[in-house]
Design a protein around this motif. Structure first.
Motif, PDB file in Angstrom:
ATOM      1  N   ARG A 145       0.829  -1.211   0.000  1.00 22.56           N
ATOM      2  CA  ARG A 145       0.000   0.000   0.000  1.00 22.56           C
ATOM      3  C   ARG A 145       0.861   1.258   0.000  1.00 22.56           C
ATOM      4  O   ARG A 145       0.569   2.228  -0.714  1.00 22.56           O
ATOM      5  CB  ARG A 145      -0.901  -0.017   1.240  1.00 22.56           C
ATOM      6  CG  ARG A 145      -1.851   1.170   1.319  1.00 22.56           C
ATOM      7  CD  ARG A 145      -2.796   1.069   2.502  1.00 22.56           C
ATOM      8  NE  ARG A 145      -2.067   1.132   3.768  1.00 22.56           N
ATOM      9  CZ  ARG A 145      -2.092   0.200   4.689  1.00 22.56           C
ATOM     10  NH1 ARG A 145      -2.788  -0.907   4.494  1.00 22.56           N
ATOM     11  NH2 ARG A 145      -1.415   0.350   5.823  1.00 22.56           N
ATOM     12  N   ARG A 169      -5.822   8.083   9.668  1.00 25.41           N
ATOM     13  CA  ARG A 169      -5.937   7.829   8.242  1.00 25.41           C
ATOM     14  C   ARG A 169      -6.227   6.346   7.967  1.00 25.41           C
ATOM     15  O   ARG A 169      -7.038   5.997   7.109  1.00 25.41           O
ATOM     16  CB  ARG A 169      -4.662   8.281   7.527  1.00 25.41           C
ATOM     17  CG  ARG A 169      -4.710   8.134   6.014  1.00 25.41           C
ATOM     18  CD  ARG A 169      -3.418   8.576   5.368  1.00 25.41           C
ATOM     19  NE  ARG A 169      -3.289  10.023   5.364  1.00 25.41           N
ATOM     20  CZ  ARG A 169      -2.512  10.718   6.175  1.00 25.41           C
ATOM     21  NH1 ARG A 169      -1.818  10.113   7.114  1.00 25.41           N
ATOM     22  NH2 ARG A 169      -2.440  12.034   6.088  1.00 25.41           N
ATOM     23  N   GLU A 170      -5.544   5.467   8.693  1.00 20.17           N
ATOM     24  CA  GLU A 170      -5.711   4.028   8.475  1.00 20.17           C
ATOM     25  C   GLU A 170      -7.134   3.583   8.774  1.00 20.17           C
ATOM     26  O   GLU A 170      -7.681   2.714   8.090  1.00 20.17           O
ATOM     27  CB  GLU A 170      -4.733   3.248   9.354  1.00 20.17           C
ATOM     28  CG  GLU A 170      -3.272   3.459   9.021  1.00 20.17           C
ATOM     29  CD  GLU A 170      -2.707   4.760   9.586  1.00 20.17           C
ATOM     30  OE1 GLU A 170      -3.433   5.441  10.354  1.00 20.17           O
ATOM     31  OE2 GLU A 170      -1.553   5.099   9.252  1.00 20.17           O
ATOM     32  N   GLU A 219      -9.350   4.660   5.874  1.00 23.94           N
ATOM     33  CA  GLU A 219      -9.104   3.816   4.705  1.00 23.94           C
ATOM     34  C   GLU A 219      -9.811   2.472   4.853  1.00 23.94           C
ATOM     35  O   GLU A 219     -10.446   1.979   3.912  1.00 23.94           O
ATOM     36  CB  GLU A 219      -7.596   3.610   4.510  1.00 23.94           C
ATOM     37  CG  GLU A 219      -7.257   2.819   3.263  1.00 23.94           C
ATOM     38  CD  GLU A 219      -5.762   2.758   3.017  1.00 23.94           C
ATOM     39  OE1 GLU A 219      -5.328   1.823   2.330  1.00 23.94           O
ATOM     40  OE2 GLU A 219      -5.040   3.633   3.511  1.00 23.94           O
ATOM     41  N   ASN A 262     -12.938   1.290   2.484  1.00 27.88           N
ATOM     42  CA  ASN A 262     -12.623   0.108   1.676  1.00 27.88           C
ATOM     43  C   ASN A 262     -13.749  -0.919   1.701  1.00 27.88           C
ATOM     44  O   ASN A 262     -13.792  -1.822   0.865  1.00 27.88           O
ATOM     45  CB  ASN A 262     -11.319  -0.540   2.166  1.00 27.88           C
ATOM     46  CG  ASN A 262     -10.137  -0.171   1.284  1.00 27.88           C
ATOM     47  OD1 ASN A 262     -10.277  -0.045   0.065  1.00 27.88           O
ATOM     48  ND2 ASN A 262      -8.985   0.017   1.880  1.00 27.88           N
ATOM     49  N   VAL A 266     -10.040   1.923  -2.095  1.00 25.63           N
ATOM     50  CA  VAL A 266      -9.520   3.261  -1.797  1.00 25.63           C
ATOM     51  C   VAL A 266      -8.065   3.359  -2.243  1.00 25.63           C
ATOM     52  O   VAL A 266      -7.239   2.531  -1.869  1.00 25.63           O
ATOM     53  CB  VAL A 266      -9.623   3.555  -0.289  1.00 25.63           C
ATOM     54  CG1 VAL A 266      -8.954   4.888   0.050  1.00 25.63           C
ATOM     55  CG2 VAL A 266     -11.080   3.569   0.154  1.00 25.63           C
ATOM     56  N   ASN A 267      -7.770   4.378  -3.049  1.00 31.25           N
ATOM     57  CA  ASN A 267      -6.380   4.619  -3.447  1.00 31.25           C
ATOM     58  C   ASN A 267      -5.613   5.384  -2.373  1.00 31.25           C
ATOM     59  O   ASN A 267      -4.455   5.084  -2.086  1.00 31.25           O
ATOM     60  CB  ASN A 267      -6.335   5.416  -4.753  1.00 31.25           C
ATOM     61  CG  ASN A 267      -6.595   4.549  -5.965  1.00 31.25           C
ATOM     62  OD1 ASN A 267      -6.711   3.323  -5.854  1.00 31.25           O
ATOM     63  ND2 ASN A 267      -6.717   5.174  -7.126  1.00 31.25           N
ATOM     64  N   SER A 268      -6.261   6.374  -1.804  1.00 31.07           N
ATOM     65  CA  SER A 268      -5.587   7.170  -0.783  1.00 31.07           C
ATOM     66  C   SER A 268      -6.597   7.933   0.056  1.00 31.07           C
ATOM     67  O   SER A 268      -7.742   8.154  -0.365  1.00 31.07           O
ATOM     68  CB  SER A 268      -4.604   8.167  -1.419  1.00 31.07           C
ATOM     69  OG  SER A 268      -5.304   9.195  -2.103  1.00 31.07           O
ATOM     70  N   VAL A 269      -6.161   8.332   1.258  1.00 33.46           N
ATOM     71  CA  VAL A 269      -6.960   9.168   2.160  1.00 33.46           C
ATOM     72  C   VAL A 269      -6.098  10.355   2.561  1.00 33.46           C
ATOM     73  O   VAL A 269      -4.969  10.182   3.012  1.00 33.46           O
ATOM     74  CB  VAL A 269      -7.394   8.392   3.422  1.00 33.46           C
ATOM     75  CG1 VAL A 269      -8.081   9.334   4.406  1.00 33.46           C
ATOM     76  CG2 VAL A 269      -8.309   7.234   3.055  1.00 33.46           C
ATOM     77  N   ILE A 271     -11.276  11.296   0.190  1.00 36.15           N
ATOM     78  CA  ILE A 271     -11.127   9.871  -0.086  1.00 36.15           C
ATOM     79  C   ILE A 271     -11.042   9.669  -1.589  1.00 36.15           C
ATOM     80  O   ILE A 271     -11.993   9.966  -2.324  1.00 36.15           O
ATOM     81  CB  ILE A 271     -12.320   9.063   0.456  1.00 36.15           C
ATOM     82  CG1 ILE A 271     -12.754   9.565   1.850  1.00 36.15           C
ATOM     83  CG2 ILE A 271     -12.008   7.583   0.457  1.00 36.15           C
ATOM     84  CD1 ILE A 271     -11.712   9.446   2.918  1.00 36.15           C
TER      85      ILE A 271
END
Length: 413
Positions: free
Chosen positions: A16, A130-131, A134, A138, A143-146, A164
């Protein structure tokens, strides 16, 4: 010879992280990595260099690593093996270099694509991770990124709205059409472009309210310590109508934070104010229909040290002044994300608004102007009456000995 491998959790985190490094979201803003890619003939970057980045060192347990050359050979091989499973990454044959599997689009086209598959979601607490976001999103689409944008007025803190980015535009549209709840709060979802418009307006307002560099007042009052609250009855939703308030108001100190009897500091006078308040408040300590400063302190102290509660018994509005800006932001975020859209205080809900810009400056200026005014009045009375003539006892600065000086209700931005 067996190829070394990473644990399942480590492999997932490493994959990731490296995919993010080379993603459309990160590359345009990562000048260092972008430069390394341009310097490379094949568009690939040393995997050892990537493994020496701070977050990668954390995932791989290499926090003591000083130089990319010191990354263990077995670790590089294991990381390379993990990255070969990615559809968005490309590795050299020897596994020592990594890069994107596709070319980077032109900036304008890239931004348009990113915006189309990114949504803005709020409200989230100040301390959200953030985790966690995500993992939550998901559940609905890849999700590509937060991203957690910072507060316009204070770049140290998260603004409460997360961006998101999903794998494609269709996923973003699908999520936008859902009703989602996170940590007990119903989320407001909007396209990123709408969020950008709001941010621009916030930034413009902040710049308008920012004092000029030449202003003497700019650094003469603390920033970000205040939140304004409004009390509403839980049962009716109406503004607080605390039983017996008419009698209590007259018993309370009418002077609030701005009084100054004898030239003492605001803090010293607030201590006197608190003592006078407690003499009356003790009667209503267990009355659930009457909110006291102590009740408000009990609720707000969990976010940080409450320096002062600017509030009189019987009123439905007031101010909480914290010792640190972080506490004010935490309190506001908690109130916004709460199911009741506020914090429970006895039989009332306290909804919060930050006090910023002109309103914040006006609040502090009134406090200090009142302090100086009462200090001057006190000196004047002392010089005219002195101890023998007892003139000093009249130095309250109000007509007929009344106590004045409470700051007017500041505008809440």
């Amino acid at each position: 010879m067996a190829i070394p491998s990473l644990s399942q959790d480590t492999a997932k985190a490493v994959l990731r992280q490296v995919e993010f490094y080379f993603s459309d979201s990160n590359i345009p803003k990562d000048d260092f990595l972008k430069k390394k890619i341009k310097e490379s003939e094949d568009g690939l970057v040393s995997l050892a260099l990537i493994c020496s980045f701070s977050k990668m060192k954390g995932h791989l347990g290499l926090m003591e690593l000083k130089n990319p050359e010191d990354v263990p050979h077995d670790t590089l091989a294991a990381v390379a093996e993990t990255l070969r499973t990615s559809s968005s990454l490309k590795l050299s044959e020897d596994g020592k270099k990594v890069g994107r599997s596709t070319e980077l689009l032109e900036p304008e086209e890239l931004i348009e694509q990113l915006d189309s598959r990114t949504i803005a979601a709020s409200p989230f607490e100040f301390t959200v991770k953030r985790e966690d976001l995500e993992a939550y999103f998901n559940q609905y689409a890849k999700v590509n990124s937060v991203r957690l944008p910072r507060n316009v007025a204070n770049k140290k803190y998260f603004c409460g709205t997360a961006l998101i980015e999903f794998s494609d535009e269709g996923d973003a549209e699908k999520v936008l059409g859902q009703s989602l709840v996170f940590a007990g709060a119903e989320l407001e979802l909007k396209p990123k472009k709408d969020f950008d418009v709001i941010r621009v307006k916030e930034a413009e307002e902040f710049e308008r309210n920012r004092p000029s560099n030449n202003s003497d007042a700019e650094e003469k009052y603390p920033k970000g310590l205040l939140v304004a609250f409004t009390l509403k009855s839980i049962s009716t939703g109406d503004p607080a109508n605390q039983n017996g308030s008419d009698g209590k108001k007259t018993a309370e100190n009418e002077n609030g934070e701005g009084k100054n009897k004898n030239g003492s500091t605001i803090e010293e006078e607030e201590e006197v104010d608190e003592k006078e308040h407690k003499s009356t408040a003790s009667i209503y300590k267990d009355d659930m229909n009457v909110v006291l400063r102590e009740d408000l302190k009990d609720v707000f102290n969990k976010f940080g040290t409450v320096k002062y509660v600017d509030f009189r018994i019987g009123e439905d509005k007031g101010y909480i002044r914290f010792d640190e800006p972080e506490a004010a932001l935490k309190a506001h975020a908690a109130a916004v994300s709460a199911k009741e859209s506020g914090l429970v205080v006895k039989k009332f809900i306290a909804s919060l608004e930050p006090v910023t810009g002109d309103a914040e400056r006006e609040y502090w200026n009134r406090l200090r102007v009142n302090q100086e005014k009462h200090k001057g009045n006190n000196n004047c009375f002392q010089s005219r009456g002195g101890k023998n003539n007892r003139g000093g006892k009249r130095g309250w600065g109000g007509e007929n000995g009344s106590r004045r000086g409470r700051p007017s209700k500041a505008r809440r931005d």
